[in-house]
Scaffold this motif. Structure first.
Motif, PDB file in Angstrom:
ATOM      1  N   LEU A  12      30.092  -2.022  72.252  1.00  0.00           N
ATOM      2  CA  LEU A  12      30.435  -1.242  73.435  1.00  0.00           C
ATOM      3  C   LEU A  12      31.485  -2.001  74.229  1.00  0.00           C
ATOM      4  O   LEU A  12      31.412  -3.220  74.375  1.00  0.00           O
ATOM      5  N   GLY A  13      32.447  -1.296  74.749  1.00  0.00           N
ATOM      6  CA  GLY A  13      33.480  -1.920  75.559  1.00  0.00           C
ATOM      7  C   GLY A  13      34.636  -2.429  74.719  1.00  0.00           C
ATOM      8  O   GLY A  13      34.688  -2.259  73.499  1.00  0.00           O
ATOM      9  N   SER A  14      35.564  -3.089  75.384  1.00  0.00           N
ATOM     10  CA  SER A  14      36.738  -3.621  74.702  1.00  0.00           C
ATOM     11  C   SER A  14      37.252  -4.837  75.449  1.00  0.00           C
ATOM     12  O   SER A  14      36.858  -5.102  76.590  1.00  0.00           O
ATOM     13  N   GLY A  15      38.129  -5.568  74.783  1.00  0.00           N
ATOM     14  CA  GLY A  15      38.739  -6.729  75.410  1.00  0.00           C
ATOM     15  C   GLY A  15      37.715  -7.785  75.784  1.00  0.00           C
ATOM     16  O   GLY A  15      36.772  -8.065  75.040  1.00  0.00           O
ATOM     17  N   ALA A  16      37.859  -8.351  76.975  1.00  0.00           N
ATOM     18  CA  ALA A  16      36.990  -9.448  77.413  1.00  0.00           C
ATOM     19  C   ALA A  16      35.557  -9.004  77.631  1.00  0.00           C
ATOM     20  O   ALA A  16      34.639  -9.830  77.601  1.00  0.00           O
ATOM     21  N   THR A  17      35.330  -7.709  77.855  1.00  0.00           N
ATOM     22  CA  THR A  17      33.971  -7.217  78.103  1.00  0.00           C
ATOM     23  C   THR A  17      33.378  -6.528  76.878  1.00  0.00           C
ATOM     24  O   THR A  17      32.378  -5.827  76.984  1.00  0.00           O
ATOM     25  N   ARG A  18      33.991  -6.698  75.714  1.00  0.00           N
ATOM     26  CA  ARG A  18      33.455  -6.136  74.475  1.00  0.00           C
ATOM     27  C   ARG A  18      32.135  -6.834  74.141  1.00  0.00           C
ATOM     28  O   ARG A  18      32.049  -8.054  74.100  1.00  0.00           O
ATOM     29  N   VAL A  19      31.093  -6.045  73.911  1.00  0.00           N
ATOM     30  CA  VAL A  19      29.756  -6.581  73.662  1.00  0.00           C
ATOM     31  C   VAL A  19      29.220  -5.991  72.361  1.00  0.00           C
ATOM     32  O   VAL A  19      29.312  -4.777  72.139  1.00  0.00           O
ATOM     33  N   THR A  20      28.658  -6.850  71.500  1.00  0.00           N
ATOM     34  CA  THR A  20      28.020  -6.402  70.266  1.00  0.00           C
ATOM     35  C   THR A  20      26.603  -6.957  70.225  1.00  0.00           C
ATOM     36  O   THR A  20      26.380  -8.142  70.487  1.00  0.00           O
ATOM     37  N   ARG A  21      25.659  -6.087  69.902  1.00  0.00           N
ATOM     38  CA  ARG A  21      24.254  -6.507  69.832  1.00  0.00           C
ATOM     39  C   ARG A  21      23.652  -5.936  68.552  1.00  0.00           C
ATOM     40  O   ARG A  21      23.870  -4.774  68.218  1.00  0.00           O
ATOM     41  N   ARG A  22      22.877  -6.763  67.852  1.00  0.00           N
ATOM     42  CA  ARG A  22      22.317  -6.393  66.549  1.00  0.00           C
ATOM     43  C   ARG A  22      20.803  -6.547  66.595  1.00  0.00           C
ATOM     44  O   ARG A  22      20.289  -7.585  66.990  1.00  0.00           O
ATOM     45  N   ARG A  23      20.079  -5.492  66.163  1.00  0.00           N
ATOM     46  CA  ARG A  23      18.622  -5.533  66.126  1.00  0.00           C
ATOM     47  C   ARG A  23      18.108  -4.761  64.913  1.00  0.00           C
ATOM     48  O   ARG A  23      18.859  -4.070  64.226  1.00  0.00           O
ATOM     49  N   VAL A  24      16.781  -4.841  64.667  1.00  0.00           N
ATOM     50  CA  VAL A  24      16.121  -4.125  63.574  1.00  0.00           C
ATOM     51  C   VAL A  24      15.294  -2.985  64.149  1.00  0.00           C
ATOM     52  O   VAL A  24      14.607  -3.159  65.162  1.00  0.00           O
ATOM     53  N   ILE A  25      15.370  -1.822  63.508  1.00  0.00           N
ATOM     54  CA  ILE A  25      14.434  -0.737  63.786  1.00  0.00           C
ATOM     55  C   ILE A  25      13.667  -0.459  62.492  1.00  0.00           C
ATOM     56  O   ILE A  25      14.121  -0.804  61.405  1.00  0.00           O
ATOM     57  N   ILE A  26      12.496   0.154  62.618  1.00  0.00           N
ATOM     58  CA  ILE A  26      11.636   0.368  61.453  1.00  0.00           C
ATOM     59  C   ILE A  26      11.605   1.847  61.116  1.00  0.00           C
ATOM     60  O   ILE A  26      11.295   2.690  61.962  1.00  0.00           O
ATOM     61  N   ALA A  27      11.909   2.151  59.852  1.00  0.00           N
ATOM     62  CA  ALA A  27      11.878   3.533  59.369  1.00  0.00           C
ATOM     63  C   ALA A  27      10.584   3.791  58.606  1.00  0.00           C
ATOM     64  O   ALA A  27       9.941   2.861  58.097  1.00  0.00           O
ATOM     65  N   GLU A  28      10.204   5.037  58.522  1.00  0.00           N
ATOM     66  CA  GLU A  28       9.098   5.444  57.653  1.00  0.00           C
ATOM     67  C   GLU A  28       9.653   5.685  56.251  1.00  0.00           C
ATOM     68  O   GLU A  28      10.639   6.403  56.085  1.00  0.00           O
ATOM     69  N   LEU A  29       9.045   5.067  55.230  1.00  0.00           N
ATOM     70  CA  LEU A  29       9.470   5.269  53.854  1.00  0.00           C
ATOM     71  C   LEU A  29       8.776   6.500  53.282  1.00  0.00           C
ATOM     72  O   LEU A  29       7.577   6.692  53.468  1.00  0.00           O
ATOM     73  N   SER A  30       9.549   7.336  52.570  1.00  0.00           N
ATOM     74  CA  SER A  30       8.971   8.496  51.918  1.00  0.00           C
ATOM     75  C   SER A  30       9.647   8.673  50.565  1.00  0.00           C
ATOM     76  O   SER A  30      10.658   8.046  50.259  1.00  0.00           O
ATOM     77  N   GLY A  31       9.045   9.554  49.739  1.00  0.00           N
ATOM     78  CA  GLY A  31       9.634   9.822  48.423  1.00  0.00           C
ATOM     79  C   GLY A  31       9.053   8.927  47.342  1.00  0.00           C
ATOM     80  O   GLY A  31       7.863   8.580  47.373  1.00  0.00           O
ATOM     81  N   GLU A  32       9.876   8.518  46.414  1.00  0.00           N
ATOM     82  CA  GLU A  32       9.432   7.765  45.244  1.00  0.00           C
ATOM     83  C   GLU A  32       9.430   6.267  45.546  1.00  0.00           C
ATOM     84  O   GLU A  32      10.352   5.535  45.200  1.00  0.00           O
ATOM     85  N   ILE A  33       8.371   5.825  46.215  1.00  0.00           N
ATOM     86  CA  ILE A  33       8.293   4.429  46.656  1.00  0.00           C
ATOM     87  C   ILE A  33       7.148   3.678  45.982  1.00  0.00           C
ATOM     88  O   ILE A  33       6.851   2.546  46.344  1.00  0.00           O
ATOM     89  N   GLU A  34       6.489   4.311  44.996  1.00  0.00           N
ATOM     90  CA  GLU A  34       5.391   3.636  44.314  1.00  0.00           C
ATOM     91  C   GLU A  34       5.931   2.433  43.537  1.00  0.00           C
ATOM     92  O   GLU A  34       7.046   2.438  43.028  1.00  0.00           O
ATOM     93  N   GLY A  35       5.092   1.437  43.429  1.00  0.00           N
ATOM     94  CA  GLY A  35       5.440   0.273  42.617  1.00  0.00           C
ATOM     95  C   GLY A  35       6.317  -0.747  43.314  1.00  0.00           C
ATOM     96  O   GLY A  35       6.712  -1.747  42.709  1.00  0.00           O
ATOM     97  N   ARG A  36       6.640  -0.528  44.598  1.00  0.00           N
ATOM     98  CA  ARG A  36       7.508  -1.484  45.298  1.00  0.00           C
ATOM     99  C   ARG A  36       6.878  -2.857  45.405  1.00  0.00           C
ATOM    100  O   ARG A  36       7.522  -3.881  45.169  1.00  0.00           O
TER     101      ARG A  36
END
Length: 584
Positions: free
Chosen positions: A447-471
Motif C-alpha cells: 500500500l502506498g508509494s515512495g517513502a511511505t510504501r508499506v508491505t506486510r506479509r501474513r498467513v491465512i488458513i483455507a479450508e481444504l476440499s476435494g481430493e485431499i486423501e493420503g496427504r
C-alpha cells in the motif's frame, strides 16, 4: 516454526536434555505427532508469520491451529497465555498457567512471562493463591470465537481442560501475597484495574500507547513530581503522543540497534482501530504502582496501554499481583540502589519528536493492511484440490472478496514461494505435487508509494476440499524413507535414548561412516534394542503402545511395506500387542 520448536520441547523425555534438533526430520515428526492431537492454538485471524522455508512436517500441525476474531470488530484477539495439564505415572493431574506478553514467534523483543503452578495438596492452608476459575471460563469462550468453529473432539478437549482447571488454585510466586486473573474483552465490558488506586510512585511499560490511557495513569498520581512517574515505551509511540501528553513523565526507551524497527503503534483515534505487534525492541506490558502502607501492585500480561482509557475492545489476558513495596515495587523493578541489575541499568532517556516522523506517516497504511488481512482470513477461503496425475494436483482458491479492497495483494501456498499470484475471488495453481498442498496461504499486501510504501506479509488458513486423501501418508513417507528411519521413529516413540546414542553404544555403526545409513536394521533385533523397551511399556505406557499400533497399521497398509518394515518387527509387535491386550 516456533510451534515446531515447542513440540520438540514437550516431547523431550528428559527436561535436562537439549530441546531437540529441528534439522532432524524424524525427531521433529515424532515430536509433532506426539503433541499435535493434544495441542490447540488459538490465534488472531490473519496474524500468522510466513515461514522463510516450508517443511513437510507442517502438514501434521494443520488441525492444531484455529483462527479467531475478537467479538468487538474494533479490536483483535491479543492474549498470550498457555494453559497446560500434566499427568504423572499415577494418573494425578497438575495444571500450569503461563501469562505472557510474548507471542509464539521467534521475535527478538523484550517480553515478560509469569508462571503459575497448581497449588499442591501438601501446601499450607495459609499460602496465598489465585483462583484458576477465570482462566477456565476464558478457555471455554475460545471455541465460540473461531472463524470456522471446532469439531466435536476438539471442543471436548477444551471443555475437559477447562473443567479440571476450574477446580484448582494457583500458587502465587514469592513475595506476592494476593492477586487476581483478569480476562479482558470477552463480554463487551471495560476493564481498568487501576480505577480506584492512588499511587505514590508509578512505572508504566508498554510499546504501544494512547493519550487517554497515559493520561488516566497520570491522574492516579496527583501532586507527584515527574521523577516519581516513569514511562518506558518505544520511540515511535512516544513521538505519536507528543510533548503535551508526555509532560510530567520521565520518558525512557531501550537502546535501539540498527535492526530494531518496531512495527505498528496505536494512535488515539475515535475511529475503529487495531492493536498490532512489534518484533524487536520492547514488547512487555507491565504497570507497577507503589500504594500507601508499603504495598505495591503489578499488572502484567498482554494488554498495551491503549484504550479510551479502559481495556475491553481487544481480547486480552492480564494478572494483577500485590506484594510488599520493598520487594515488588517500582524501586525493586528499576534496580536503583538495590545492588541488583534492573531496568534503569538498561534504558535511555528520550524526548518526543516535535514534528511528524516517517514512521508515523507509515502507521496508517500498516493499520489498514492489518485490518485487510483480518478480513481475508475471516472470509473463510476454500482451496479445492483436484488430481491431474498420479502425483500431481490442481488447486483452486475460492474466496468471497471482502469489501474495501486496498493496495495490491499477492497470494500463494506457503509451500510454493515462487508461485505468487494476484489475489482475486478465484486463483488457480496447476501441476502441484501433493506434498505442496497446504491450507496455509501467504498473503502479501503493498500500500502506498515512495517513502511511505508499506508491505506486510501474513498467513491465512483455507479450508481444504476435494481430493485431499493420503496427504498425511505422503508427508509421512517423505520423512520416513527407509527401515532405519522406522526404527529411529520407534525408539523416539518409546522415549528411549536417542537412536544415534543407542546404536553407538551397541557398536552398530560402521566406523567409516558418520550417518545412520550405516546401521543394519537386522542387527538391532539381534541385540533386542526394541524388545526390552516394548516389554517395559506393557502395563506402564498404554498410550505409547496405541501410537505404535497406529504406526504399524499404517506401515502394513502402505504399498511399499516391504521397504519400510524391518525383518522381524511384525512378529515382535504382534506378540507385544497380544500381551498388552491381555494385561489391559
Amino acid at each position: 516454526m516456533s510451534l515446531l520448536a515447542a513440540s520438540l520441547s514437550f516431547a523431550s523425555h528428559d527436561a535436562a536434555e537439549a530441546v531437540g534438533d529441528q534439522s532432524d526430520p524424524v525427531q521433529l515428526l515424532e515430536a509433532v505427532q506426539r503433541c499435535a492431537e493434544k495441542t490447540l492454538i488459538f490465534t488472531q485471524a490473519g496474524g500468522i508469520y510466513v515461514p522463510s522455508k516450508y517443511r513437510t512436517v507442517l502438514t501434521f500441525i494443520e488441525d492444531s491451529i484455529h483462527e479467531v476474531a475478537a467479538p468487538n470488530p474494533e479490536g483483535i484477539f491479543h492474549p498470550k497465555i498457555w494453559a497446560l495439564r500434566f499427568t504423572d505415572d499415577d494418573g494425578a493431574l497438575h495444571h500450569r498457567l503461563i501469562v505472557l506478553s510474548r507471542n509464539i514467534t521467534q521475535d527478538q523483543a523484550w517480553d515478560t512471562a509469569l508462571v503459575l503452578d497448581e497449588m499442591p495438596d501438601s501446601a499450607d492452608e495459609d499460602q496465598p493463591c489465585l483462583d484458576a476459575a477465570p482462566a477456565a471460563e476464558f478457555l471455554r469462550a475460545l471455541p465460540g470465537l473461531t472463524t470456522r468453529g471446532l469439531d466435536r473432539q476438539r471442543s471436548r478437549q477444551v471443555e475437559d481442560l477447562a473443567a479440571t482447571l476450574s477446580q484448582v488454585d494457583l500458587m502465587l510466586p514469592e513475595p506476592f501475597s494476593d492477586g487476581e486473573l483478569l480476562p479482558i474483552g470477552l463480554d463487551g465490558s471495560d476493564t481498568w484495574p487501576f480505577a480506584d488506586m492512588k499511587a505514590t510512585k508509578l512505572l508504566a511499560v508498554s510499546p504501544f500507547l494512547s493519550p487517554r490511557a497515559v493520561t488516566a495513569l497520570k491522574d492516579m498520581t496527583p501532586g507527584t513530581s515527574s521523577n516519581k512517574r516513569t514511562l518506558l515505551s518505544s520511540p515511535v509511540a512516544l513521538d505519536m503522543l507528543g510533548p503535551a501528553i508526555t509532560e510530567g513523565w520521565q520518558l525512557r526507551v531501550l537502546p535501539m540497534t540498527s535492526t530494531d524497527t518496531p512495527d505498528l503503534t496505536d494512535r488515539e483515534q475515535e475511529q475503529p482501530h487495531v492493536e498490532l505487534e512489534t518484533s524487536n525492541g520492547l514488547h512487555a506490558k507491565t504497570v507497577v504502582l507503589d500504594l500507601p502502607k508499603r504495598r505495591s501492585v503489578i499488572v502484567t500480561g498482554s494488554a498495551n496501554l491503549t484504550g479510551h482509557p479502559a481495556w475491553g475492545r481487544s481480547v486480552e489476558f492480564n494478572v494483577l499481583l500485590t506484594g510488599p513495596t520493598r520487594e515488588c515495587g517500582v524501586q525493586a523493578m528499576l534496580g536503583t540502589g538495590a545492588g541488583k541489575p534492573g531496568l534503569e541499568d538498561l534504558w535511555e532517556s528520550y524526548a518526543p519528536a516535535l514534528e511528524e516522523t516517517a514512521a508515523q506517516q507509515e502507521h496508517e497504511a500498516e493499520r489498514k493492511i492489518e485490518q485487510w488481512h483480518l478480513a481475508l482470513a475471516s472470509a473463510r477461503p476454500v482451496l479445492d484440490v483436484r488430481a491431474t496425475g498420479e502425483t500431481t494436483v490442481e488447486a483452486t482458491l475460492r474466496l468471497d472478496m471482502p469489501r474495501a479492497e486496498i493496495g495490491t495483494t499477492m497470494i500463494w501456498p506457503i509451500s510454493l514461494t515462487h508461485h505468487a499470484k494476484t489475489l482475486s475471488s478465484r486463483v488457480q495453481w496447476s501441476r502441484l505435487s501433493r506434498l505442496n498442498v497446504t491450507p496455509f496461504l501467504a498473503v502479501e499486501t503493498t500500500l502506498g508509494s515512495g517513502a511511505t510504501r508499506v508491505t506486510r506479509r501474513r498467513v491465512i488458513i483455507a479450508e481444504l476440499s476435494g481430493e485431499i486423501e493420503g496427504r498425511k501418508h505422503a508427508a509421512f513417507r517423505e520423512i520416513i524413507k527407509d527401515k532405519a528411519d522406522v526404527l529411529k521413529y520407534l525408539m523416539l516413540l518409546l522415549n528411549e535414548a536417542s537412536y544415534a546414542e543407542l546404536v553407538a553404544e551397541m557398536d552398530l555403526v560402521d566406523s567409516s561412516s558418520t550417518g545412520l545409513a550405516a546401521v543394519d536394521p537386522g542387527r538391532i533385533f539381534e541385540d533386542f534394542a526394541l524388545f526390552e523397551p516394548l516389554v517395559r511399556a506393557i502395563g506402564r505406557d498404554p498410550e505409547t503402545l496405541v501410537r505404535i499400533s497406529t504406526l504399524m497399521e499404517q506401515l502394513r497398509a502402505a504399498p511399499e511395506a516391504e521397504d519400510l518394515v524391518p525383518a522381524g518387527l511384525d512378529e515382535l509387535w504382534s506378540t507385544v500387542w497380544a500381551i498388552h491386550a491381555e494385561v489391559s
